[in-house]
Write a protein that holds these residues in place. Structure first.
Motif, mmCIF file in Angstrom:
data_model
loop_
_atom_site.group_PDB
_atom_site.id
_atom_site.type_symbol
_atom_site.label_atom_id
_atom_site.label_comp_id
_atom_site.label_asym_id
_atom_site.label_seq_id
_atom_site.Cartn_x
_atom_site.Cartn_y
_atom_site.Cartn_z
ATOM 1 N N UNK A 104 -9.014 -12.033 27.261
ATOM 2 C CA UNK A 104 -9.844 -10.562 27.370
ATOM 3 C C UNK A 104 -11.318 -10.691 26.427
ATOM 4 N N UNK A 105 -11.052 -11.390 25.100
ATOM 5 C CA UNK A 105 -11.942 -11.399 24.249
ATOM 6 C C UNK A 105 -12.033 -12.914 23.507
ATOM 7 N N UNK A 106 -12.714 -13.730 24.440
ATOM 8 C CA UNK A 106 -12.682 -15.261 23.804
ATOM 9 C C UNK A 106 -13.541 -15.414 22.624
ATOM 10 N N UNK A 107 -14.700 -14.443 22.492
ATOM 11 C CA UNK A 107 -15.427 -14.853 21.448
ATOM 12 C C UNK A 107 -14.742 -14.300 20.127
ATOM 13 N N UNK A 108 -14.166 -13.119 19.898
ATOM 14 C CA UNK A 108 -13.340 -12.553 19.063
ATOM 15 C C UNK A 108 -12.168 -13.623 18.674
ATOM 16 N N UNK A 109 -11.551 -14.218 19.693
ATOM 17 C CA UNK A 109 -10.435 -14.850 19.387
ATOM 18 C C UNK A 109 -10.925 -16.306 18.589
ATOM 19 N N UNK A 110 -12.151 -16.943 18.978
ATOM 20 C CA UNK A 110 -12.672 -17.833 18.223
ATOM 21 C C UNK A 110 -12.695 -17.445 16.764
ATOM 22 N N UNK A 111 -13.670 -16.429 16.550
ATOM 23 C CA UNK A 111 -13.864 -15.976 14.982
ATOM 24 C C UNK A 111 -12.475 -15.904 14.305
ATOM 25 N N UNK A 112 -11.376 -15.153 15.208
ATOM 26 C CA UNK A 112 -9.980 -15.077 14.418
ATOM 27 C C UNK A 112 -9.523 -16.371 14.037
ATOM 28 N N UNK A 113 -9.462 -17.173 15.030
ATOM 29 C CA UNK A 113 -8.755 -18.508 14.846
ATOM 30 C C UNK A 113 -9.806 -19.118 13.650
ATOM 31 N N UNK A 114 -10.907 -18.842 13.175
ATOM 32 C CA UNK A 114 -11.434 -19.564 12.150
ATOM 33 C C UNK A 114 -10.958 -19.170 10.737
ATOM 34 N N UNK A 115 -10.040 -17.702 10.728
ATOM 35 C CA UNK A 115 -9.498 -17.395 9.483
ATOM 36 C C UNK A 115 -8.271 -18.218 9.275
ATOM 37 N N UNK A 116 -8.549 -19.169 8.357
ATOM 38 C CA UNK A 116 -7.416 -20.148 8.197
ATOM 39 C C UNK A 116 -7.058 -20.263 6.686
ATOM 40 N N UNK A 117 -7.281 -19.492 5.862
ATOM 41 C CA UNK A 117 -6.830 -19.325 4.553
ATOM 42 C C UNK A 117 -6.788 -17.716 3.946
ATOM 43 N N UNK A 118 -6.021 -17.414 2.936
ATOM 44 C CA UNK A 118 -5.577 -16.282 2.567
ATOM 45 C C UNK A 118 -7.036 -15.621 2.040
ATOM 46 N N UNK A 119 -7.963 -16.467 1.177
ATOM 47 C CA UNK A 119 -9.057 -15.865 0.863
ATOM 48 C C UNK A 119 -10.072 -15.495 1.822
ATOM 49 N N UNK A 120 -10.268 -16.236 2.808
ATOM 50 C CA UNK A 120 -10.966 -15.853 4.155
ATOM 51 C C UNK A 120 -10.560 -14.721 4.745
ATOM 52 N N UNK A 121 -9.341 -14.532 4.876
ATOM 53 C CA UNK A 121 -8.657 -13.113 5.517
ATOM 54 C C UNK A 121 -9.057 -12.071 4.570
ATOM 55 N N UNK A 122 -8.904 -12.132 3.233
ATOM 56 C CA UNK A 122 -9.255 -11.102 2.237
ATOM 57 C C UNK A 122 -10.591 -10.688 2.376
ATOM 58 N N UNK A 123 -11.352 -11.733 2.762
ATOM 59 C CA UNK A 123 -12.953 -11.382 2.801
ATOM 60 C C UNK A 123 -13.471 -10.512 4.008
ATOM 61 N N UNK A 124 -12.487 -10.396 4.844
ATOM 62 C CA UNK A 124 -12.748 -9.759 6.155
ATOM 63 C C UNK A 124 -12.607 -8.201 6.014
ATOM 64 N N UNK A 125 -11.882 -7.935 4.593
ATOM 65 C CA UNK A 125 -11.762 -6.413 4.387
ATOM 66 C C UNK A 125 -12.898 -5.756 3.723
ATOM 67 N N UNK A 126 -13.086 -4.566 3.926
ATOM 68 C CA UNK A 126 -14.057 -3.602 3.181
ATOM 69 C C UNK A 126 -13.599 -3.445 1.727
ATOM 70 N N UNK A 127 -12.234 -3.566 1.283
ATOM 71 C CA UNK A 127 -12.156 -3.224 0.077
ATOM 72 C C UNK A 127 -12.456 -4.156 -0.997
ATOM 73 N N UNK A 128 -13.072 -3.389 -1.950
ATOM 74 C CA UNK A 128 -13.463 -4.307 -3.177
ATOM 75 C C UNK A 128 -12.324 -5.085 -3.750
ATOM 76 N N UNK A 129 -11.213 -4.765 -3.900
ATOM 77 C CA UNK A 129 -10.193 -5.638 -4.749
ATOM 78 C C UNK A 129 -9.855 -6.692 -3.859
ATOM 79 N N UNK A 130 -9.999 -6.553 -2.319
ATOM 80 C CA UNK A 130 -9.610 -7.762 -1.409
ATOM 81 C C UNK A 130 -10.696 -8.708 -1.869
ATOM 82 N N UNK A 131 -11.649 -8.557 -1.975
ATOM 83 C CA UNK A 131 -13.106 -9.348 -2.140
ATOM 84 C C UNK A 131 -12.658 -10.106 -4.002
#
Length: 485
Positions: free
Chosen positions: A233-260
């Protein structure tokens, strides 16, 4: 060009059923005449309008039934004539093909196997002329069609409905986790076994890198499943989600300052481990290069120190050492060329056989060493060195599975280019050693570039840079902020 396919059995069945239906319609019409119309005709009372109307409708119904009966009767006869005509045509074509084939064979003197022809004719007859043959043929065709349809659905699922993320990407992530686990085990075993400082530092870096590989692999698998669920249903978002392949990249998706901040700490730690691993492996490669350059084939590089290399190079002319190795290379090449030019089959055969054995040995050596390490890992008593060697062997075979280029051809190429020049045994230098160091170097540079990309070009980074520029400009003075206590 269209193709007409006639099934005589089905055509005969259609003709028979048409005639049977025609007879039943005719019988039904006769029954109406005997049971209803005759009774209306024999009625002796006054004939009202309803009786006249019923008589007219019954007669119209009988005429309609008789007409349909005649049409079906004609259809059945026409179908039988068509079957007869098709059979006659088939027989004429068969005779013509047989005559032309016989003439062609006779003209070109071509023989044939009568047993094979008879067998083919029997199989064709069974397939087309028997009920069992037609049933099996139909089942085969339906089975092939079902398999083709299932394969098409599988391709659609893989390409558009998330199959690529759930299958291929998850397999890559699982192999990465397995490699990370093997790296951690090998690093811990090397730390327990001890050794030179460079080896210990490299083992620590290997443990850290392995932990990062395991963690990043788990994160990658989680996001692969998320991408697979939203792919349809959302192929574009699926491609972007698949590109998150590390813990740091996933944390950077958050809006929390401590995650960054945590993502920055992970990036810096991973870069530090990569640099340490690069220094360790580059040092090992340098020692191997010195062992080859100095001509010391049995030199133990584990006990060789950089101070010893520096001392030996200061007392020996390195240009002389390099010249000696170059002369050895030229002599070997010239000797092989002379053998080829001599034209002696015996010498050429011996030289080729020797080279083939050398190629085979260098091809098998890394695989045999890895498998031996795995087998020895389970022997009693368990030692740290055997555990490290076994984990390294597991990593070797997992790397072959993960990268198709590291298969047979890749292994052959990686262990032939330099092994013929460098020292033998554990001190031998292969193309894979050089590629590994280049890969670590480019990976470290890429991680540093990503670090600046994510943290050097943000709005905060730009503002800080602008403030620094203004501080350096004498025309503008910006007061420093008061320290926070």
């Amino acid at each position: 060009m269209s193709t007409a396919v006639f099934q005589y059995g089905e055509m005969n069945n259609a003709a028979r059923r048409a005639k049977d239906t025609a007879k039943r319609l005719s019988d039904y019409s006769d029954g109406l005449r005997r049971r209803v119309c005759s009774k209306l005709d024999a009625y002796s009372g006054s004939r009202t309008s309803n009786i006249y109307r019923a008589d007219r409708e019954l007669e119209a119904k009988r005429r309609q039934l008789e007409q349909r009966s005649q049409d079906l009767e004609q259809y059945g006869e026409a179908m039988e004539e068509l079957v007869s005509s098709c059979k006659d045509t088939d027989q004429r074509v068969e005779r013509m093909v047989s005559e032309l084939t016989g003439e062609f064979k006779a003209r070109h003197d071509i023989g044939s196997n009568p047993v094979w022809e008879t067998l083919c004719s029997a199989v064709t007859w069974c397939k087309n002329s028997t009920a069992a043959g037609r049933l099996l043929s139909g089942l085969w065709e339906r089975g092939v069609h079902a398999l083709e349809e299932a394969w098409d659905r599988m391709k659609t699922w893989y390409k558009y409905d998330g199959g690529k993320y759930l299958l291929t990407e998850n397999l890559k992530a699982a192999l990465g986790i397995a490699l990370g686990v093997a790296g951690v085990v090998a690093g811990i075993a090397a730390l327990i076994a001890g050794g030179p400082v460079l080896a210990i530092v490299g083992a620590i870096a290997g443990v850290i890198a392995g932990l990062f590989a395991v963690g990043n692999g788990i994160v990658d698998m989680i996001n692969n499943h998320r991408a697979g669920a939203m792919a349809a249903e959302r192929p574009g978002e699926a491609v972007r989600t698949n590109e998150i392949n590390s813990g740091a990249a996933w944390l950077r998706k958050s809006d929390e300052q401590w995650c960054h901040k945590l993502a920055l700490a992970l990036d810096i730690t991973e870069i530090a481990a990569g640099v340490t691993s690069l220094v360790s492996s580059a040092g090992t490669l340098l020692k191997k290069g010195y062992a080859w350059l100095s001509g010391s084939k049995n030199l133990n590089i584990k006990t060789l120190s950089f101070s010893t290399i520096k001392s030996n190079l200061s007392h020996q002319n390195w240009k002389t050492m390099a010249s000696a190795r170059w002369q050895d290379i030229k002599k070997g090449a010239q000797a092989f060329t002379n053998i080829l030019r001599s034209g002696s089959k015996a010498q050429i055969k011996t030289a080729v056989s020797t080279q083939f054995k050398f190629l085979l040995e260098n091809f098998k050596k890394p695989h045999v060493k890895a498998w031996t390490g795995i087998k020895n890992m389970f022997q009693q008593p368990v030692k740290a060195n055997t555990v490290a060697a076994g984990a390294g062997g597991i990593s070797h075979f997992l790397s072959l599975i993960k990268s198709p280029l590291s298969g047979i051809g890749g292994t052959l190429k990686d262990n032939l280019v330099f092994n013929s020049l460098a020292t033998s045994g554990d001190n031998s230098i292969s193309l894979s050693d050089i590629k590994s160091n280049i890969k670590k170097f480019t990976g470290t540079v890429g991680n540093v570039a990503d670090l600046f990309k994510h943290y050097g070009n943000t709005d905060v980074g730009k503002i800080t840079k602008r403030i620094y520029e203004l501080r350096g400009n004498g025309n503008t003075r910006i007061p420093r902020p008061a320290p926070v206590h």
